[in-house]
Write a protein that holds these residues in place. Structure first.
Motif, PDB file in Angstrom:
ATOM      1  N   ASP A  72       0.786  -1.247   0.000  1.00 14.81           N
ATOM      2  CA  ASP A  72       0.000   0.000   0.000  1.00 14.81           C
ATOM      3  C   ASP A  72       0.814   1.292   0.000  1.00 14.81           C
ATOM      4  OD1 ASP A  72      -2.597  -1.418   0.324  1.00 14.81           O
ATOM      5  OD2 ASP A  72      -1.789  -1.903   2.294  1.00 14.81           O
ATOM      6  N   LYS A 109       3.258  -1.161  15.738  1.00 13.37           N
ATOM      7  CA  LYS A 109       2.457  -2.159  15.015  1.00 13.37           C
ATOM      8  C   LYS A 109       1.148  -1.542  14.526  1.00 13.37           C
ATOM      9  CE  LYS A 109       0.169  -6.625  15.794  1.00 13.37           C
ATOM     10  NZ  LYS A 109       0.091  -7.807  16.695  1.00 13.37           N
ATOM     11  N   THR A 110       0.495  -0.785  15.383  1.00 16.56           N
ATOM     12  CA  THR A 110      -0.752  -0.131  15.013  1.00 16.56           C
ATOM     13  C   THR A 110      -0.532   0.862  13.872  1.00 16.56           C
ATOM     14  OG1 THR A 110      -1.603  -0.358  17.268  1.00 16.56           O
ATOM     15  CG2 THR A 110      -2.665   1.279  15.861  1.00 16.56           C
ATOM     16  N   GLN A 111       0.571   1.599  13.929  1.00 17.36           N
ATOM     17  CA  GLN A 111       0.882   2.563  12.871  1.00 17.36           C
ATOM     18  C   GLN A 111       1.073   1.866  11.522  1.00 17.36           C
ATOM     19  OE1 GLN A 111       4.303   4.823  14.134  1.00 17.36           O
ATOM     20  NE2 GLN A 111       3.199   5.861  15.801  1.00 17.36           N
ATOM     21  N   LEU A 113      -0.140  -1.102  10.586  1.00 14.45           N
ATOM     22  CA  LEU A 113      -1.419  -1.644  10.123  1.00 14.45           C
ATOM     23  C   LEU A 113      -2.336  -0.545   9.594  1.00 14.45           C
ATOM     24  CD1 LEU A 113      -2.100  -4.307  12.901  1.00 14.45           C
ATOM     25  CD2 LEU A 113      -1.571  -4.753  10.499  1.00 14.45           C
ATOM     26  N   ARG A 114      -2.228   0.647  10.160  1.00 16.80           N
ATOM     27  CA  ARG A 114      -3.062   1.760   9.708  1.00 16.80           C
ATOM     28  C   ARG A 114      -2.585   2.290   8.352  1.00 16.80           C
ATOM     29  NH1 ARG A 114      -2.476   5.143  13.862  1.00 16.80           N
ATOM     30  NH2 ARG A 114      -4.183   4.175  15.005  1.00 16.80           N
ATOM     31  N   SER A 115      -1.267   2.366   8.182  1.00 21.61           N
ATOM     32  CA  SER A 115      -0.725   2.932   6.941  1.00 21.61           C
ATOM     33  C   SER A 115      -0.642   1.909   5.812  1.00 21.61           C
ATOM     34  CB  SER A 115       0.670   3.523   7.195  1.00 21.61           C
ATOM     35  OG  SER A 115       1.578   2.517   7.621  1.00 21.61           O
ATOM     36  N   GLN A 116      -0.638   0.604   6.176  1.00 22.98           N
ATOM     37  CA  GLN A 116      -0.558  -0.458   5.176  1.00 22.98           C
ATOM     38  C   GLN A 116      -1.679  -1.476   5.460  1.00 22.98           C
ATOM     39  OE1 GLN A 116       3.569  -1.742   4.249  1.00 22.98           O
ATOM     40  NE2 GLN A 116       4.263  -0.198   5.708  1.00 22.98           N
ATOM     41  N   PRO A 117      -2.928  -1.077   5.214  1.00 20.63           N
ATOM     42  CA  PRO A 117      -4.085  -1.888   5.621  1.00 20.63           C
ATOM     43  C   PRO A 117      -4.175  -3.263   4.974  1.00 20.63           C
ATOM     44  CG  PRO A 117      -4.758  -0.097   4.154  1.00 20.63           C
ATOM     45  CD  PRO A 117      -3.340   0.169   4.523  1.00 20.63           C
ATOM     46  N   GLY A 120      -3.313  -6.243   7.320  1.00 23.72           N
ATOM     47  CA  GLY A 120      -4.387  -6.762   8.162  1.00 23.72           C
ATOM     48  C   GLY A 120      -5.487  -7.455   7.373  1.00 23.72           C
ATOM     49  N   ARG A 121      -5.618  -7.090   6.099  1.00 26.94           N
ATOM     50  CA  ARG A 121      -6.645  -7.709   5.257  1.00 26.94           C
ATOM     51  C   ARG A 121      -6.242  -9.105   4.807  1.00 26.94           C
ATOM     52  NH1 ARG A 121      -6.515  -4.230   1.249  1.00 26.94           N
ATOM     53  NH2 ARG A 121      -7.788  -2.765   2.428  1.00 26.94           N
TER      54      ARG A 121
END
Length: 203
Positions: A72, A109-111, A113-117, A120-121
């Motif tokens: 992403d 980790k949260t950052q 997953l948020r910037s490269q969704p 998580g998909r």
């Protein structure tokens, strides 16, 4: 029933020597039957025949490449590869491991997953491993009592074990369904025999 063990594939653009520590760590776990290192070439579709040989997949990336460009983002390295792993093995059988992190906290980790969704998909989790944590990973035989490694590294084998349990439950349910079907067939055959004998007796 015998324990189900995973065949773990490690998919990466990196040379195998970069994640040799991870191979040794996985092989020291009783949950792992074998580890298959798979180098991802420029044409990532060449790995399609390798993926079905595994029951669990790790997409491995090291921050030593300079960037966390997994999906992403500009010049991302693993968009197609991660989606392909998901398509063949399904999300619960795929994780992403990012090595050599300066910051392996939950906030980082949260950052990511948020910037490269897409991570998580297409994968059930992303594990961040710091250099010091990697260097302190204990390596021992399956027969030995192994001291616990760092929390993030330990999470890798925890996820493998959890998926092994799901596979075992699925196998048990399938076997139970087969047994029930066989019993129903036997009952049906007995009922038909009883009816046939009853007809013979009446005549």
């Amino acid at each position: 029933m015998s324990q189900i063990k995973a065949v773990v594939g490690i998919f990466s653009h990196e040379d195998q020597s970069t994640y040799e520590w991870l191979i040794r760590f996985l092989l020291s776990s009783s949950a792992v039957k074998d580890v298959r290192p798979v180098y991802i070439p420029r044409d990532s579709w060449n790995i399609r025949h390798e993926i079905p040989q595994c029951t669990f997949a790790i997409l491995y990336h090291t921050k030593n490449r300079g960037r966390l460009n997994i999906t992403d983002v500009t010049d991302s390295l693993y968009d197609r590869e991660l989606e392909l792993l998901h398509q063949i093995l399904k999300r619960n059988n795929v994780i992403v491991v990012i090595d050599d992190m300066d910051d392996s906290s939950d906030v980082m980790k949260t950052q990511i997953l948020r910037s490269q969704p897409s991570i998580g998909r297409w994968a059930q989790d992303v594990i961040l491993v710091g250099s010091q944590e990697k260097e302190s990973v204990p390596i021992c035989n399956n027969s030995q009592k192994c001291p616990r490694s760092g929390e993030n590294v330990q999470q890798i084998t925890n996820l493998v074990k959890a998926q092994n349990r799901r596979r075992l439950r699925k196998k048990l349910c399938k076997n139970i369904s087969i047994i029930i079907l066989i019993l129903l067939i036997i009952i049906l055959v007995i009922a038909l025999l009883v009816r046939f004998l009853h007809i013979l007796i009446k005549h």
